[in-house]
Design an enzyme around this catalytic site. Structure first.
Site, short mmCIF file in Angstrom:
data_model
loop_
_atom_site.label_atom_id
_atom_site.label_comp_id
_atom_site.label_asym_id
_atom_site.label_seq_id
_atom_site.Cartn_x
_atom_site.Cartn_y
_atom_site.Cartn_z
N HIS A 302 -0.66 2.81 1.18
CA HIS A 302 -0.03 1.85 1.24
C HIS A 302 0.97 1.26 2.16
O HIS A 302 1.20 0.32 2.90
CB HIS A 302 0.44 1.34 -0.06
CG HIS A 302 -0.75 0.87 -0.92
ND1 HIS A 302 -1.31 1.76 -1.53
CD2 HIS A 302 -1.32 -0.19 -1.43
CE1 HIS A 302 -2.40 1.34 -2.35
NE2 HIS A 302 -2.20 0.15 -2.29
N GLY A 303 1.72 2.47 2.73
CA GLY A 303 2.85 2.16 3.54
C GLY A 303 3.67 3.60 3.64
O GLY A 303 3.77 4.27 2.96
#
Length: 325
Positions: A302-303
């Site tokens: 996601h990041g």
């Protein structure tokens, strides 16, 4: 199919044309590897063919992960290296191409399934359209070739159908309402708490709860809205995208939650990571370890930050407790 492929490339390239070349290169390399893997499996000497297919699959997965790692995680890794050793290394500003996480994962699944003998179609235009199909390319869902490529072979997909167009517009409108009115409507309340907190100001207990609840609703309606918009926009073109969101806050357990939130990503992580690591086939201890590793890597997907690593680790722990009970 060719027109829709070209339109999807134009849609992607409108933001930053040079990254369109990266996308096209990624598609060409993965498709060529997929064809070679399939040919190796069909070779006269099955043992040698499977060995070559395995080497090609490893190269293909390494290529996709390397591309994703460079653009998404290189600066994160260098920053941590500098923090630990007190150095001052720099890679400059690396711009993250839009959608690289989605098109990397879809192509990894294609290569893995090709090596397993599950891919039956190798039409370059259909493959290119499957990867670049614009309703999903920016914010998902994570597509699977078996869901999409057969649809592109149906002649009825390329004929205007008014009932599908109207139904698609309705679903798109519902998603747009969720995004613009609900998600963006509650966002200022979250920003009013998180903004000052970023500068070091400590919110009160009431403000902290307000910010947390506002951000919870913002994230929920933002992703739910984008998921609806993708499905509706695609249905206007007579193409069915998989549903990606199923009222996750109605879930009865954390396992049920992950069957409802970002369904296509959860399915990918289960099929191509959790099961590949051994799943639940090697005893409870290994099962819990596989759950934890899958969720940590899912969080990192996601990041590139420790917040996402911690978030993934927490969800891994929740799933371990759930399965323990």
């Amino acid at each position: 199919a060719t027109w829709l492929f070209a339109a999807s490339l134009f849609f992607y390239g409108y933001w930053m044309p040079e990254f369109t070349l990266l996308l096209v290169a990624s598609i060409a390399i993965n498709f060529a590897l997929g064809v070679q893997i399939a040919r190796s499996r069909a070779a006269d000497s099955k043992l040698a063919g499977f060995a070559k297919a395995k080497v090609l699959l490893t190269a293909g997965v390494g290529f996709n992960l390397g591309l994703l790692g460079w653009f998404k995680y290189a600066n994160f890794l260098v920053g941590n290296f500098n923090a630990i050793l007190g150095t001052d290394l720099s890679l400059g500003q690396i711009i993250l191409p839009i959608g690289i996480s989605f098109y990397s994962f879809t192509q990894i699944a294609f290569l893995v399934d090709t090596a397993a003998g599950k891919v039956k179609e190798f039409r370059p235009v259909h493959y290119g359209l499957f990867v670049t199909y614009f309703p999903h390319l920016i914010a998902g869902p994570v597509l699977h070739h078996a869901q999409m490529m057969p649809q592109f072979s149906e002649p009825t997909v390329y004929r205007f159908q008014s009932e599908n167009f109207v139904a698609g517009m309705t679903i798109f409108g519902i998603g747009l309402f969720k995004k613009i009115m609900l998600a963006d409507g509650v966002a200022p309340y979250a920003d009013a708490v998180f903004g000052p907190a970023d500068t070091g100001q400590m919110p009160s207990t009431g403000e902290a709860w307000l910010g947390a609840m506002a951000y919870t609703l913002q994230l929920y309606f933002d992703f739910s809205g984008y998921s609806d918009m993708a499905v509706g926009l695609s249905w206007m073109f007579n193409v069915r995208l998989p549903f990606n969101f199923d009222s996750p806050y109605k879930a009865l357990s954390i396992s049920d939650f992950w069957r409802r939130w970002h369904i296509t990503l959860s399915t990918f992580l289960r099929d191509y990571l959790y099961i590949a690591l051994g799943g639940n086939r090697k005893g409870p201890t290994r099962r819990y370890l596989n759950l934890a590793m899958t969720m940590v890597l899912g969080g990192l997907w996601h990041g590139a930050s420790w917040s996402f690593v911690l978030w993934g680790a927490l969800h891994g722990m929740y799933l371990m407790l759930n399965h323990g009970f």
